[in-house]
Design an enzyme around this catalytic site. Structure first.
Site, PDB file in Angstrom:
ATOM      1  N   ARG A 154      42.719  24.231  23.592  1.00 49.43           N
ATOM      2  CA  ARG A 154      41.611  23.348  23.957  1.00 49.43           C
ATOM      3  C   ARG A 154      41.370  22.266  22.908  1.00 49.43           C
ATOM      4  O   ARG A 154      41.003  21.149  23.239  1.00 49.43           O
ATOM      5  CB  ARG A 154      40.344  24.167  24.193  1.00 49.43           C
ATOM      6  CG  ARG A 154      40.443  24.934  25.490  1.00 49.43           C
ATOM      7  CD  ARG A 154      39.245  25.791  25.730  1.00 49.43           C
ATOM      8  NE  ARG A 154      39.289  26.322  27.072  1.00 49.43           N
ATOM      9  CZ  ARG A 154      38.710  27.454  27.437  1.00 49.43           C
ATOM     10  NH1 ARG A 154      38.040  28.162  26.557  1.00 49.43           N
ATOM     11  NH2 ARG A 154      38.786  27.863  28.676  1.00 49.43           N
TER      12      ARG A 154
ATOM     13  N   GLY B 195      42.318  30.253  33.593  1.00 51.22           N
ATOM     14  CA  GLY B 195      42.797  30.849  32.347  1.00 51.22           C
ATOM     15  C   GLY B 195      43.948  31.815  32.519  1.00 51.22           C
ATOM     16  O   GLY B 195      44.920  31.782  31.768  1.00 51.22           O
TER      17      GLY B 195
ATOM     18  N   GLY C 106      36.970  27.173  36.825  1.00 50.78           N
ATOM     19  CA  GLY C 106      35.959  26.869  37.844  1.00 50.78           C
ATOM     20  C   GLY C 106      35.929  25.394  38.207  1.00 50.78           C
ATOM     21  O   GLY C 106      35.816  25.038  39.388  1.00 50.78           O
TER      22      GLY C 106
ATOM     23  N   LYS D 130      39.355  39.324  42.781  1.00 50.02           N
ATOM     24  CA  LYS D 130      38.459  39.489  43.927  1.00 50.02           C
ATOM     25  C   LYS D 130      38.547  38.377  44.961  1.00 50.02           C
ATOM     26  O   LYS D 130      38.751  37.223  44.611  1.00 50.02           O
ATOM     27  CB  LYS D 130      37.021  39.525  43.429  1.00 50.02           C
ATOM     28  CG  LYS D 130      36.688  40.782  42.675  1.00 50.02           C
ATOM     29  CD  LYS D 130      35.272  40.696  42.199  1.00 50.02           C
ATOM     30  CE  LYS D 130      34.857  41.961  41.484  1.00 50.02           C
ATOM     31  NZ  LYS D 130      33.583  41.779  40.811  1.00 50.02           N
TER      32      LYS D 130
HETATM   33  P1  AMP Z   1      40.248  36.417  38.199  1.00 50.65           P
HETATM   34  O1  AMP Z   1      39.374  36.244  36.971  1.00 50.65           O
HETATM   35  O2  AMP Z   1      39.514  36.768  39.424  1.00 50.65           O
HETATM   36  O3  AMP Z   1      41.217  35.265  38.378  1.00 50.65           O
HETATM   37  O4  AMP Z   1      41.114  37.692  37.904  1.00 50.65           O
HETATM   38  C1  AMP Z   1      42.040  37.776  36.859  1.00 50.65           C
HETATM   39  C2  AMP Z   1      42.213  39.244  36.547  1.00 50.65           C
HETATM   40  O5  AMP Z   1      42.595  39.914  37.729  1.00 50.65           O
HETATM   41  C3  AMP Z   1      43.284  39.528  35.518  1.00 50.65           C
HETATM   42  O6  AMP Z   1      42.672  40.017  34.352  1.00 50.65           O
HETATM   43  C4  AMP Z   1      44.136  40.626  36.183  1.00 50.65           C
HETATM   44  O7  AMP Z   1      44.413  41.683  35.313  1.00 50.65           O
HETATM   45  C5  AMP Z   1      43.246  41.086  37.319  1.00 50.65           C
HETATM   46  N1  AMP Z   1      44.010  41.675  38.438  1.00 50.65           N
HETATM   47  C6  AMP Z   1      45.092  41.183  39.036  1.00 50.65           C
HETATM   48  N2  AMP Z   1      45.548  42.064  39.964  1.00 50.65           N
HETATM   49  C7  AMP Z   1      44.725  43.118  39.946  1.00 50.65           C
HETATM   50  C8  AMP Z   1      44.682  44.351  40.650  1.00 50.65           C
HETATM   51  N3  AMP Z   1      45.582  44.639  41.572  1.00 50.65           N
HETATM   52  N4  AMP Z   1      43.682  45.205  40.357  1.00 50.65           N
HETATM   53  C9  AMP Z   1      42.764  44.917  39.426  1.00 50.65           C
HETATM   54  N5  AMP Z   1      42.756  43.764  38.714  1.00 50.65           N
HETATM   55  C10 AMP Z   1      43.720  42.868  38.969  1.00 50.65           C
END
Ligand code: AMP
Length: 423
Positions: A34, A381, A404, A218
């Site tokens: 950054r 990230g 975001g 999610k």
């Molecule tokens: P996000 O912040 O929603 O983009 O999520 C990123 C995070 O999702 C990373 O830290 C990954 O480790 C986690 N992630 C990816 N696949 C899975 C999974 N199948 N179950 C739980 N966490 C996950």
């Protein structure tokens, strides 16, 4: 006004950057991406003979002073990156008038973490949302926020907004401050210009096929962008933790996998919309599953089993943590031949070496398509961390510094940090 049109000789220039860099327990920067991202703008001001006042937030101090999040810790690293002997430091960003007034051309002043002041974010403190007092407190806070922004503005002749990571927030330093400069004395920095251009490359003049890959944990946090992309892309790969909400929506057995039971209808709706729009929705068929994963330390616990199962037939004691080998091949095939690519969010828990293969397959397929002429934009990230981990940063077209902010821009929302400058 653009930064290239401006000569900053003899001017004091206040620049909002994103120096929200990760620090280790000794306050040492562990990733200076950054800081490096802001250098072109900062160096241009100094090269022109201007004086710099740099402001940023770090972490989430929630309106309170927190020494662990002091920007004083990084002032020497900033001096080194800028190639100047010294960066002066103002320990109270609202009381830096004298320090700013004393600045000579070529000198640099770094203000303390803006978010030590609640006025930066403009959220009322100590009152609960939904109570009658909240609305009053919010009004009062908006007024304090204006005053705070005006104080910051009073330090300088020109304002440059170069913090893309926070451009989707209407904060004192990212947007409100711009009201106190006329059109000739406020502008976007080089990083912001590049980011806005990259989004524009994806949204206007889309070269097809356009393939988007959305991963992460999610559905709920990505639903806005997913719905929006369904009106734009030819193929949409949905992977990561979202896989299991889709699988469950069709009655699949998902064991201990992450799932949002209140989003099963949303998943079905996404599938329906994709069909209506002629978008090919690509979901994982198989998954790498584990019986005991330590999310905090990104480690497989001792004695845990790792096996591959169909995404709709995961045994009760297992949890899906990565795309399986068949899915990885399917994802790579879907990306092959794409001409525009957007990737946000990993295909699995890539932080642990046992669950990197899905994200790696996606990253490598993007690199291949890019070498064959595609424009690829990587944001958020974790997908950026994937590119770094797999040595792909030079093999994609553009890596965004915004998570975001990037998603909101792709959704077509006007970012307050851009609107404040461009109107
Ligand atoms: P996000 O912040 O929603 O983009 O999520 C990123 C995070 O999702 C990373 O830290 C990954 O480790 C986690 N992630 C990816 N696949 C899975 C999974 N199948 N179950 C739980 N966490 C996950």
């Amino acid at each position: 006004m653009t930064i290239d049109n401006c000569k900053f000789e003899g001017q004091k220039v206040i620049v909002r950057v994103d120096f929200n860099v990760p620090l280790n327990e000794n306050g040492v920067i562990t990733d200076d991406t950054r800081i490096r991202g802001a250098l072109p703008t900062l160096k241009k001001v100094l090269a022109d003979g201007g004086a710099l006042i740099i402001m940023s937030h770090m972490g989430k101090p929630k309106g309170k002073v927190n020494p662990k999040l002091s920007l004083g810790q990084i002032k020497d690293a900033v001096a080194k990156a800028l190639g100047v002997a010294e960066v002066k430091f103002a320990p109270d960003c609202a009381k830096a008038a004298d320090a700013a007034a004393a600045l000579q051309p070529g000198e640099v002043l770094l203000l303390e973490n803006l978010r030590f002041y609640p006025e930066e974010e403009g959220k009322p403190v100590g009152v609960e949302k939904g109570t009658p007092e909240y609305d009053e407190a919010k009004k009062a806070m908006k007024e304090s926020q204006k005053k705070f922004a005006k104080t910051l503005a009073s330090y300088a002749d020109c304002y440059i907004m170069d913090a893309f990571g926070t451009a989707h927030r209407k904060h004192a330093s990212t947007a409100v401050i711009a009201d106190y400069f006329d059109a000739d004395h406020k502008m976007l920095g080089y990083l912001m210009e590049k980011e806005v251009q990259a989004v524009d490359n994806v949204l206007s003049n889309i070269k097809r096929p356009f393939v988007a890959i959305m991963g992460g944990s999610k559905v709920s946090s990505k639903i806005g962008i997913i719905e929006n992309l369904l009106g734009k892309v030819d193929k949409l790969i949905l992977c990561g933790g979202m896989t299991y909400t889709f699988s469950k929506a069709h009655g699949g057995e998902i064991g201990q996998s992450i799932v949002e039971l209140d989003k099963l209808d949303v998943a079905l709706e996404v599938e329906k919309k994709a069909k209506e729009n002629g978008v090919e929705l690509v979901l994982a068929d198989d998954c790498v599953c584990c019986t005991d994963y330590d999310f905090k330390n990104f480690a497989v616990k001792e004695g845990a089993k790792i096996e591959v199962y169909p995404a709709n037939a995961i045994p009760a004691e297992f949890e899906g943590l990565d795309a399986g080998p068949e899915s990885s091949k399917k994802f790579a095939a879907a990306i092959d031949g794409a001409k525009t690519i957007l990737w946000n969010g990993p295909a699995g828990c890539f932080e642990c070496d046992a669950f990197t293969d899905g994200s790696k397959a996606i990253g490598e397929a993007i690199a291949k398509a890019t070498a064959e002429g595609a424009f690829s934009l990587i944001g958020g990230g974790d997908s950026v961390a994937c590119c770094t981990k797999f040595g792909l940063t030079d093999k994609v077209s553009y890596i965004s510094t915004g998570g975001g902010a990037l998603l909101e821009a792709i959704e077509g929302k006007v970012l307050p940090g851009v609107a404040a400058i461009k109107g």
